[in-house]
Design a protein around this motif. Structure first.
Motif, PDB file in Angstrom:
ATOM      1  N   VAL A 104       0.878  -1.169   0.000  1.00  0.00           N
ATOM      2  CA  VAL A 104       0.000   0.000   0.000  1.00  0.00           C
ATOM      3  C   VAL A 104       0.915   1.218   0.000  1.00  0.00           C
ATOM      4  CG1 VAL A 104      -1.779   1.288   1.225  1.00  0.00           C
ATOM      5  CG2 VAL A 104      -1.833  -1.223   1.212  1.00  0.00           C
ATOM      6  N   PHE A 105       0.840   2.003  -1.054  1.00  0.00           N
ATOM      7  CA  PHE A 105       1.743   3.140  -1.239  1.00  0.00           C
ATOM      8  C   PHE A 105       0.989   4.443  -1.060  1.00  0.00           C
ATOM      9  CE2 PHE A 105       3.605   6.156  -4.489  1.00  0.00           C
ATOM     10  CZ  PHE A 105       4.584   6.629  -3.627  1.00  0.00           C
ATOM     11  N   GLN A 106       1.489   5.297  -0.193  1.00  0.00           N
ATOM     12  CA  GLN A 106       0.882   6.610   0.021  1.00  0.00           C
ATOM     13  C   GLN A 106       1.345   7.573  -1.066  1.00  0.00           C
ATOM     14  OE1 GLN A 106       0.823   8.386   4.091  1.00  0.00           O
ATOM     15  NE2 GLN A 106       1.727  10.162   3.073  1.00  0.00           N
ATOM     16  N   SER A 107       0.484   7.759  -2.051  1.00  0.00           N
ATOM     17  CA  SER A 107       0.786   8.649  -3.165  1.00  0.00           C
ATOM     18  C   SER A 107      -0.012   9.941  -2.993  1.00  0.00           C
ATOM     19  CB  SER A 107       0.459   7.949  -4.489  1.00  0.00           C
ATOM     20  OG  SER A 107       0.898   8.706  -5.590  1.00  0.00           O
ATOM     21  N   SER A 108      -0.315  10.611  -4.065  1.00  0.00           N
ATOM     22  CA  SER A 108      -1.002  11.898  -3.986  1.00  0.00           C
ATOM     23  C   SER A 108      -1.861  12.128  -5.216  1.00  0.00           C
ATOM     24  CB  SER A 108       0.027  13.034  -3.879  1.00  0.00           C
ATOM     25  OG  SER A 108      -0.580  14.305  -3.993  1.00  0.00           O
ATOM     26  N   VAL A 109      -2.949  12.845  -5.010  1.00  0.00           N
ATOM     27  CA  VAL A 109      -3.661  13.410  -6.144  1.00  0.00           C
ATOM     28  C   VAL A 109      -2.648  14.197  -6.973  1.00  0.00           C
ATOM     29  CG1 VAL A 109      -5.339  15.174  -6.808  1.00  0.00           C
ATOM     30  CG2 VAL A 109      -5.901  13.544  -4.995  1.00  0.00           C
ATOM     31  N   LEU A 140      -2.555   4.949  -2.888  1.00  0.00           N
ATOM     32  CA  LEU A 140      -3.507   5.846  -2.238  1.00  0.00           C
ATOM     33  C   LEU A 140      -3.255   7.260  -2.746  1.00  0.00           C
ATOM     34  CD1 LEU A 140      -3.421   4.609   1.481  1.00  0.00           C
ATOM     35  CD2 LEU A 140      -4.894   3.846  -0.391  1.00  0.00           C
ATOM     36  N   ARG A 141      -4.143   7.749  -3.591  1.00  0.00           N
ATOM     37  CA  ARG A 141      -4.004   9.101  -4.132  1.00  0.00           C
ATOM     38  C   ARG A 141      -4.710  10.072  -3.179  1.00  0.00           C
ATOM     39  NH1 ARG A 141      -4.119   8.315  -9.953  1.00  0.00           N
ATOM     40  NH2 ARG A 141      -2.300   7.004 -10.439  1.00  0.00           N
ATOM     41  N   CYS A 142      -3.924  10.658  -2.300  1.00  0.00           N
ATOM     42  CA  CYS A 142      -4.468  11.456  -1.207  1.00  0.00           C
ATOM     43  C   CYS A 142      -4.610  12.928  -1.591  1.00  0.00           C
ATOM     44  CB  CYS A 142      -3.564  11.345   0.016  1.00  0.00           C
ATOM     45  SG  CYS A 142      -3.227   9.640   0.509  1.00  0.00           S
ATOM     46  N   GLY A 143      -5.604  13.563  -1.008  1.00  0.00           N
ATOM     47  CA  GLY A 143      -5.800  14.989  -1.196  1.00  0.00           C
ATOM     48  C   GLY A 143      -4.846  15.806  -0.332  1.00  0.00           C
ATOM     49  N   PHE A 144      -5.124  17.095  -0.235  1.00  0.00           N
ATOM     50  CA  PHE A 144      -4.301  18.035   0.529  1.00  0.00           C
ATOM     51  C   PHE A 144      -4.488  17.768   2.017  1.00  0.00           C
ATOM     52  CE2 PHE A 144      -3.455  22.255   2.408  1.00  0.00           C
ATOM     53  CZ  PHE A 144      -2.244  22.567   1.805  1.00  0.00           C
ATOM     54  N   PRO A 176      -5.100  13.291   7.936  1.00  0.00           N
ATOM     55  CA  PRO A 176      -4.145  12.186   7.902  1.00  0.00           C
ATOM     56  C   PRO A 176      -4.667  10.925   8.581  1.00  0.00           C
ATOM     57  CG  PRO A 176      -2.990  14.230   8.376  1.00  0.00           C
ATOM     58  CD  PRO A 176      -4.445  14.548   8.397  1.00  0.00           C
ATOM     59  N   ARG A 177      -5.433  11.064   9.649  1.00  0.00           N
ATOM     60  CA  ARG A 177      -5.950   9.880  10.318  1.00  0.00           C
ATOM     61  C   ARG A 177      -6.882   9.096   9.409  1.00  0.00           C
ATOM     62  NH1 ARG A 177      -9.709   7.262  12.891  1.00  0.00           N
ATOM     63  NH2 ARG A 177      -9.223   6.125  14.817  1.00  0.00           N
ATOM     64  N   ASP A 178      -7.633   9.785   8.571  1.00  0.00           N
ATOM     65  CA  ASP A 178      -8.531   9.096   7.644  1.00  0.00           C
ATOM     66  C   ASP A 178      -7.748   8.329   6.585  1.00  0.00           C
ATOM     67  OD1 ASP A 178     -10.526  10.212   9.117  1.00  0.00           O
ATOM     68  OD2 ASP A 178     -11.398  11.414   7.501  1.00  0.00           O
ATOM     69  N   ILE A 179      -6.615   8.895   6.152  1.00  0.00           N
ATOM     70  CA  ILE A 179      -5.748   8.171   5.227  1.00  0.00           C
ATOM     71  C   ILE A 179      -5.232   6.905   5.895  1.00  0.00           C
ATOM     72  CG2 ILE A 179      -3.614   8.261   3.879  1.00  0.00           C
ATOM     73  CD1 ILE A 179      -3.991  11.336   3.790  1.00  0.00           C
ATOM     74  N   ALA A 180      -4.856   7.034   7.163  1.00  0.00           N
ATOM     75  CA  ALA A 180      -4.366   5.876   7.915  1.00  0.00           C
ATOM     76  C   ALA A 180      -5.418   4.785   8.009  1.00  0.00           C
ATOM     77  CB  ALA A 180      -3.934   6.316   9.315  1.00  0.00           C
ATOM     78  N   GLU A 181      -6.660   5.167   8.193  1.00  0.00           N
ATOM     79  CA  GLU A 181      -7.737   4.177   8.283  1.00  0.00           C
ATOM     80  C   GLU A 181      -7.878   3.403   6.977  1.00  0.00           C
ATOM     81  OE1 GLU A 181     -12.210   5.070   8.193  1.00  0.00           O
ATOM     82  OE2 GLU A 181     -11.749   4.885  10.337  1.00  0.00           O
ATOM     83  N   VAL A 182      -7.806   4.112   5.860  1.00  0.00           N
ATOM     84  CA  VAL A 182      -7.879   3.444   4.559  1.00  0.00           C
ATOM     85  C   VAL A 182      -6.672   2.524   4.383  1.00  0.00           C
ATOM     86  CG1 VAL A 182      -7.918   3.781   2.063  1.00  0.00           C
ATOM     87  CG2 VAL A 182      -9.224   5.319   3.541  1.00  0.00           C
TER      88      VAL A 182
END
Length: 290
Positions: A104-109, A140-144, A176-182
């Motif tokens: 699981v890779f933390q990427s970005s929009v 994981l394409r994360c927002g700001f 950030p906590r919501d990203i962690a949950e995903v």
């Protein structure tokens, strides 16, 4: 199930680790500075002292790992994209040599652009390297991040945040906590394989003007945003001591996404998370500003 977590003291990793512990997993954390880890967690985790840009160390530490949460570490050098290249080479080698089943890779929009988005280009490079392996990976394409506002504490206290994006341009904002949950739920689910892109857009798209109004209410003082020119922002960043390459990497994350950019994944029930900016700002930002 053996799960490894990188950047365990970062904005997201510090939530992922206790979530896995609560799920009954004893995670392996890869930390450059283990002394920064929460002391209350030490008895529930395994720790490897690793610099994520050291490919040999990463490969050795992740032997026998079933799932990996990978975050390209924050760069501290004057050439951020070079640091991303080193981290990319390290994770690609580890996944390949250790046959890690799921990453699981933390990427970005913005990574979907592949080029022209400043520091996000480094994340795009990691996506491409993992994809080239044919391994099972979720990007994981994360927002700001809401937590980016913590870098603006002095500006918030002064009542004005300078930005180079149009102040009425909506974009995804996320806790950030919501990203962690995903991330944690994806790591714990062993039923998926192949390549996946999972956007993490937060509860709603917000413009900077809307975000400033929410922050103003939360901290109990007026906070405005003012759009300034790219050159003015460039000079502000240079005045802080940043190198030219670092400045351009930071600017590119905004300039590369402000003209006709549409995220690859639309907002949906899968990409929408719960924590509002108002809730986060009341809990996290208000005590630091008051």
């Amino acid at each position: 199930m053996r799960i490894a977590v990188t950047t365990p003291t970062g904005n997201v990793g510090r939530h992922v680790v206790p979530m896995l512990v609560r799920a009954g997993v004893r995670p392996l954390v890869l930390a450059r500075d283990p002394e920064r880890l929460d002391a209350s967690l030490r008895s529930a985790i395994d720790v490897a002292t690793v610099d994520q840009r050291d490919a040999d160390a990463v490969a050795a530490a992740t032997k026998d790992v079933d799932a990996l949460f990978w975050v390209d570490p924050t760069t501290g050098s004057g050439d951020p994209l070079h640091d991303y290249d080193l981290a990319t080479a390290a994770v690609a080698r580890a996944v390949r040599e250790n046959d890690i089943a799921r990453t699981v890779f933390q990427s970005s929009v913005g990574a979907e652009k592949r080029h022209g988005a400043g520091e996000i280009d480094g994340l795009a490079g990691t996506e491409e390297a993992l994809d080239a392996l044919g391994a099972s990976v979720t990007h994981l394409r994360c927002g700001f991040f809401y937590s980016n506002l913590l870098l603006q504490l002095e500006a918030i206290r002064a009542g004005e945040i300078p930005v180079i994006l149009p102040t009425d341009l909506p974009m995804s904002w996320v806790a950030p906590r919501d990203i962690a949950e995903v991330a944690a739920t994806r790591l714990l689910n062993a039923e998926w394989s192949g390549r996946h892109v999972q956007a993490v857009h937060g509860p709603t798209d917000l413009s900077w003007a809307q975000a400033a109004a929410i922050v103003s209410e939360a901290v109990g003082r007026e906070v405005r945003v003012r759009r300034i020119s790219d050159d003015s922002m460039r000079q502000l960043l240079l005045d802080t001591g940043m190198t030219e390459k670092s400045v351009e990497s930071v600017l590119g994350m905004s300039t590369g996404l402000r003209e006709d950019f549409v995220p690859e994944q639309e907002r949906s029930v899968q990409s929408t998370t719960a924590t509002t900016l108002a809730a986060w700002a009341h809990e996290t930002l208000r005590p630091l500003v008051s």
